[in-house]
Design a protein around this motif. Structure first.
Motif, short mmCIF file in Angstrom:
data_model
loop_
_atom_site.label_atom_id
_atom_site.label_comp_id
_atom_site.label_asym_id
_atom_site.label_seq_id
_atom_site.Cartn_x
_atom_site.Cartn_y
_atom_site.Cartn_z
N THR A 133 11.57 37.86 52.04
CA THR A 133 12.72 38.23 52.52
C THR A 133 12.57 38.29 53.90
OG1 THR A 133 13.83 38.13 50.50
CG2 THR A 133 14.88 38.90 52.46
N ILE A 134 11.87 39.42 54.26
CA ILE A 134 11.69 40.33 55.32
C ILE A 134 10.92 39.30 56.50
CG2 ILE A 134 10.88 42.13 56.76
CD1 ILE A 134 11.25 43.71 54.18
N GLY A 135 10.05 38.59 55.88
CA GLY A 135 9.21 37.81 56.80
C GLY A 135 9.95 36.49 57.30
N CYS A 136 10.82 36.11 56.39
CA CYS A 136 11.39 34.84 56.77
C CYS A 136 12.60 35.38 57.85
CB CYS A 136 12.27 34.22 55.69
SG CYS A 136 10.94 33.42 54.61
N LEU A 137 13.29 36.32 57.74
CA LEU A 137 14.36 36.92 58.54
C LEU A 137 13.79 37.25 59.88
CD1 LEU A 137 16.36 38.81 56.09
CD2 LEU A 137 17.20 36.65 57.16
N VAL A 138 12.62 38.04 59.84
CA VAL A 138 12.09 38.26 61.03
C VAL A 138 11.34 37.17 61.98
CG1 VAL A 138 10.18 39.69 62.02
CG2 VAL A 138 11.23 40.73 60.11
N GLY A 139 10.72 36.10 61.12
CA GLY A 139 10.19 35.20 61.71
C GLY A 139 11.17 34.24 62.24
N GLY A 140 12.42 34.17 61.71
CA GLY A 140 13.31 33.36 62.14
C GLY A 140 13.83 33.97 63.53
N VAL A 141 14.10 35.22 63.30
CA VAL A 141 14.59 35.96 64.60
C VAL A 141 13.82 35.96 65.78
CG1 VAL A 141 15.25 38.14 65.60
CG2 VAL A 141 16.12 37.66 63.39
N ALA A 142 12.40 35.94 65.48
CA ALA A 142 11.42 35.69 66.48
C ALA A 142 11.41 34.30 67.06
CB ALA A 142 10.02 36.00 65.98
N LEU A 143 11.66 33.32 66.47
CA LEU A 143 11.58 31.83 66.97
C LEU A 143 12.76 31.71 67.44
CD1 LEU A 143 10.41 29.79 63.67
CD2 LEU A 143 9.31 29.97 65.88
#
Length: 507
Positions: A264-274
């Motif tokens: 969950t955290i990885g997807c949210l952080v990755g999405g914000v980074a992109l």
């Protein structure tokens, strides 16, 4: 229920309110001079019929599947999270790639892009209609969104160059807007009819009929046109914005099982980074997908955020309305379609009235009152129960929501184009439609979280299965009401200025 807004032609989105807005004026200025001579082409009205049919397909496909989802979920054995992605995949890909699709159509060739988009949309519909599992259906819906992102702006650009100016142009846009406004209702009714009397699969397969007619007739009556100059496509911008929103939406879906999970955290952080990378790219490339100067105007930014709130409502929460009508109240699919279309009917009734009132009230008042009115309707719907009646618990709420949506739609496009340079008119207008689709994608995930939490609470309290469903759907509607109130607050804060400044075309 998916609605679209009247958009500027060159890169854009799809219209709903047939009014003479700055988008239309910008379109007139942007039309290539060499096309004017073709304005008297006797094939132009056939071209209008084909383009309007295209708009109908794009709009109704956002709602036709909602009515069919209960049967599709049962037949394919999909989970509630997977069910949401059947709707999300279409809205997410469509919204994220809409601007890129417009630029491809302008420089590659609008007729060529139209034909490819139509054929691809038909192939994706066939794939979805023959899907043997949930993954196939979700992929098919994503492919539909991809080709719709190419098809919709190509169709609108073709309309612009076919009717470059004058009374015929206004007539063409009025027809196009009327089709857009009624497309959601057609989707609900057609989806109900096909699901009840044939199969949910025909809600996708029926697109093949529209595609065949559009391709066959369009090949003879549409004329090719291109924008002048050489194309530069912001591919990396499209990749980062699509991936960014995709990871955020998927992260919210995973959050149903826990916010602190690594995935969950990885997807949210990755999405914000992109998404951060997207902003950086847009500020450095020569031909950005979304010129950031469009977002720096407070009024325009407010209009985009309000449109995103509407997307969350119309694409996100109305899916749960279809489930409540069929799974809790026991309506047949066709009856559920008629019961849902009340909301669209209310929108179509209030739009002409408030279009006339726009110069009197001004856009700020409407952008505050509209979302608040719709929020009252969603708040009413949040009190649904397993043994409640449609006439008492659902109908009044739908009328309020439909009226509120109509009031909000009227000034949105004007505000999206306040102070926009003619060269940015298409991108600004397309951003309004993209904001709706992306708002709907995020809204679906947020509403799923609310539904899951409410269902768990009701189950722990010993509620019956029907009561659990009603409780979860009520939580979705309450969350949608909060989103709309936030939209009204954004409008109150961001939309500043006199009526003459905000509505130059009405001054």
């Amino acid at each position: 229920m998916t609605h679209s807004t009247l958009s500027a032609p060159d890169t854009g989105s799809v219209p709903t309110v047939p009014q003479r807005s700055p988008a239309t004026l910008a379109a007139s200025a942007a039309a290539p001079e060499h096309v004017t001579a073709r304005g008297a082409d006797p094939r132009r009205w056939w071209a209008l019929a084909v383009i309007a049919l295209t708009q109908l397909v794009v709009v109704l496909d956002g709602t036709i599947v909602n009515i069919a989802l209960p049967q599709a979920q049962l037949e394919l054995g999909m989970s509630d999270a997977q069910r949401g992605w059947v709707v999300t995949a279409y809205a997410l890909v469509f919204g994220a790639l809409l601007l890129l699709g417009g630029r491809i159509a302008d420089f590659w060739g609008r007729k060529r892009a139209f034909m490819l988009g139509m054929v691809g949309f038909g192939a994706a519909s066939l794939y979805g209609g023959l899907a043997q599992n949930t993954v196939d259906l979700i992929i098919a819906r994503g492919l539909q969104g991809l080709f719709a992102a190419l098809l919709a702006p190509a169709a609108l650009a073709l309309l612009t160059v076919t009717f470059p100016s004058g009374r015929e142009r206004n007539t063409a846009f009025a027809v196009y807007g009327a089709v857009a406004g009624s497309g959601a209702a057609v989707g609900l009714l057609l989806g109900g009819f096909l699901t009840e009397f044939t199969s949910w699969r025909w809600c996708l397969l029926v697109n093949l009929v529209f595609v065949a007619v559009a391709v066959l007739v369009g090949s003879f009556v549409l004329s090719e046109s291109r924008a002048p100059g050489r194309a530069r496509f912001d591919v990396w911008g499209a990749v980062t914005v699509t991936g960014g929103f995709g990871f955020v939406v998927y992260g919210l879906t995973l959050a149903e099982s826990g916010w602190l999970r690594v995935d969950t955290i990885g997807c949210l952080v990755g999405g914000v980074a992109l998404l951060g990378a997207f902003v950086w790219i847009e500020s450095h490339v020569a031909e950005p997908l979304l010129p950031l100067r469009i977002l720096r105007n407070r009024v325009r930014a407010g209009a985009f955020l309000v449109q995103a709130a509407l997307g969350a409502l119309l694409i996100g929460s109305t899916m749960y309305l279809a489930f409540h009508l069929q799974l809790v109240l026991g309506f047949a699919p066709l009856v559920a379609g008629f019961a849902s279309v009340v909301m669209t009917a209310a929108t179509l009734v209030v739009v002409p009235l408030f279009t006339r009132l726009l110069p009197v009230w001004g856009p700020r008042a409407m952008l505050v009152a509209g979302p608040l009115g719709a929020a009252c309707g969603m708040f009413w719907l949040s009190f649904i129960t397993a043994d409640g009646s449609y006439a008492v618990q659902v109908l009044p709420g739908l009328l309020l929501v439909g009226a509120g949506v109509g009031i909000t739609f009227v000034p949105l496009q004007n505000l999206a184009l306040v102070g926009v340079a003619p060269a940015d008119a298409g991108a600004a207008s397309a951003t309004v439609n993209a904001a709706m689709q992306l708002g709907g994608s995020i809204g679906l995930s947020a509403f799923a979280l609310a539904a899951t939490g409410a269902a768990q609470t009701a189950t722990a309290a010993g509620a019956s299965p029907a009561e659990v469903l009603a409780s979860s759907y009520g939580a979705v509607f309450f969350t949608a009401a909060i989103v709309l109130v936030l939209g009204a607050i954004v409008a109150f804060v961001c939309v500043r200025g006199s009526k003459e400044e905000l509505l130059p075309s009405h001054a």
